[in-house]
Design an enzyme around this catalytic site. Structure first.
Site, PDB file in Angstrom:
ATOM      1  N   CYS A  80       0.841  -1.200   0.000  1.00 35.00           N
ATOM      2  CA  CYS A  80       0.000   0.000   0.000  1.00 35.00           C
ATOM      3  C   CYS A  80       0.874   1.247   0.000  1.00 35.00           C
ATOM      4  O   CYS A  80       0.620   2.210  -0.714  1.00 35.00           O
ATOM      5  CB  CYS A  80      -0.910   0.037   1.237  1.00 35.00           C
ATOM      6  SG  CYS A  80      -2.332  -1.034   1.101  1.00 35.00           S
ATOM      7  N   THR A  81       1.930   1.201   0.840  1.00 38.55           N
ATOM      8  CA  THR A  81       2.837   2.339   0.958  1.00 38.55           C
ATOM      9  C   THR A  81       3.551   2.576  -0.364  1.00 38.55           C
ATOM     10  O   THR A  81       3.618   3.694  -0.868  1.00 38.55           O
ATOM     11  CB  THR A  81       3.895   2.065   2.058  1.00 38.55           C
ATOM     12  OG1 THR A  81       3.206   1.721   3.243  1.00 38.55           O
ATOM     13  CG2 THR A  81       4.775   3.272   2.286  1.00 38.55           C
TER      14      THR A  81
END
Ligand code: ZN
EC number: 6.2.1.64
Length: 460
Positions: free
Chosen positions: A233-234
């Protein structure tokens, strides 16, 4: 190996030996050939095992029967092969997936300039078979994952000279899966000892692993340097560090843009590849106002660069070969117990300790491990646990579950199209995904040949 010897003189010597063997009618031996080995096999000594019985028969086992698998034909592998054949082992298989690079030649002494580009396993086997009479080294230009149980089961001992933790863990997992139990008691004949050598610059280690009995690779994962993992996600949507930008390009943009053509993987040794990743990472860094993306950092993230040191390889391979010899001979001497550390960064330092077996070490029994999460936890958190937990340290876990009688892939990273399709699941909660208490999750990962089963325990 006497490189100083003139080729002509060397060839004449081999011819002489071959002729002599033909005259003697013996397929492989000449007078005194194994005197040095016999000294260990035919006499007791202060370091021999209490149960060791000197015998003139032991040599036959070494020469005729014992089958060894060497994994890796690089810096450690060349040393291992040379040591093993000169100690009398003649049935050796070697597996290596690499080809020879010019930069290997300073320490991988079975290779010459003319061999650049050829498979390491093939050239190493040819060299040894041509040089040491009576040897049968069988090469496999393959990945270890190309072979199944039946291949590995044929060996008495497996010795690893690898530079990859993933490959080591896979090999370890394979040998654990070969163990068989009768009424809960381990069948000793199902154990294939694993001798593992590792070097990194001026540091190295050698260890003896008796799968199912002593500490295995996975029992001591904490000893390896932490792998850097960034949550997907990051990387995909909220990068903060320069490393996140490089990882984005490496993991998502490269497979999508295919800058060097379809099917061309990112090669950390190729400057053009690194340059491409560097430029794209810089562009992304600008988009997110991140500073610090440099060529060096890019190279470092794509490939950890630590120079290989020939003397470290020589010492570690010597320790490993000695252990192979001891174990092959029915433990002539007491084996290393069980982890040797070697360090020549500053002076010389070495010690041996007994790495302990973990209580929950997998023994091939496939009992699902518990995974505890609240129902509100996101799949991303489960993924992070699998990659970050010090005793799991998975690399790119693929998670599947059986839901309503159907096998459903919740997340899979290694195939770009499936990654894209399953990525939204990462931000969903376990509840939203329809997972309930007691749900079994099957996780596949490059670190293990077998799917690892987990049982979801939902905490409230
Ligand atoms: Zn273990």
């Amino acid at each position: 190996m006497a490189d100083a010897e003139e080729p002509e003189k060397k060839r004449r010597k081999i011819e002489e030996l071959t002729e002599k063997m033909a005259v003697d009618g013996d397929s492989r031996d000449w007078d005194g050939r194994w005197n040095h080995v016999k000294k260990f096999l035919e006499r007791p000594g202060p370091f021999t095992h209490p149960d060791f019985e000197p015998s003139i028969e032991s040599l036959g086992f070494l020469l005729e029967t014992c089958k060894i698998l060497v994994i890796g034909a690089g810096g450690l592998g060349c040393e291992l092969l040379k040591n093993l054949v000169l100690s009398g082992f003649s049935h050796i298989h070697v597996v290596d997936m690499d080809t020879i690079d010019i930069s290997n030649l300073n320490r991988q002494f079975l290779f010459r300039t003319k061999d650049v580009g050829r498979p390491k396993a093939d050239v190493a086997a040819d060299f040894i078979n041509g040089r040491v009479p009576g040897c049968q080294v069988v090469p496999h230009f393959n990945k270890i994952q190309d072979f199944d149980e039946s291949f590995y089961r044929q060996f008495h001992i497996i010795v690893c000279g690898l530079d990859s933790i993933i490959a080591r863990r896979w090999m370890n997992g394979m040998l654990i899966s070969l163990l068989s139990y009768e009424d809960g008691v381990l069948d000793p004949s199902s154990i294939i000892p694993l001798i593992d050598g590792g070097t990194e610059g001026f540091k190295g280690n050698a260890r003896v692993i008796l799968p199912g009995m002593t500490a295995c690779i996975d029992c001591t994962l904490e000893l390896y340097p932490p792998q850097i993992h960034f949550p997907m996600c990051t990387i995909a949507s909220m990068p903060r560090l320069p490393e996140h930008c490089v990882e984005y390009v490496r993991m998502l943009q490269w497979p999508k843009d295919k800058p060097f053509g379809d099917g061309v993987g990112l090669d950390g040794d190729n400057p053009e590849h690194i340059q491409w990743v560097f430029q794209r990472a810089q562009e992304r860094a600008v988009d997110y106002s991140i500073t610090g993306v440099t060529y060096r950092l890019t190279q470092g993230v794509v490939k950890r660069i630590i120079p290989a040191v020939a003397s470290t390889n020589a010492v570690i391979a010597a320790a490993c070969s000695t252990e192979v010899f001891k174990i092959a001979q029915g433990y002539t001497s007491i084996p290393l117990n069980n982890y040797l550390v070697f360090n020549i960064v500053d002076g010389l330092y070495t010690y041996t300790f007994e790495a302990e077996r973990k209580e929950n070490c997998s023994d091939g029994s496939q009992v699902p491990q518990d995974l505890q999460f609240p129902p509100s936890a996101k799949l991303q958190e489960v993924l992070e646990y699998l990659t970050e937990n010090s005793s799991l340290q998975m690399k790119s876990p693929a998670i599947t579950a059986t839901l309503d009688g159907k096998n459903k892939t919740l997340y899979l990273q290694t195939i770009a199209s499936i990654e894209e399709r399953t990525r939204p699941n990462l931000c969903k909660t376990l509840k939203e995904l329809g997972l309930s208490d007691g749900q079994e999750l099957a996780v596949a990962d490059v670190t293990t040949p077998q799917t690892v089963l987990f049982k979801l325990k939902l905490t409230s």
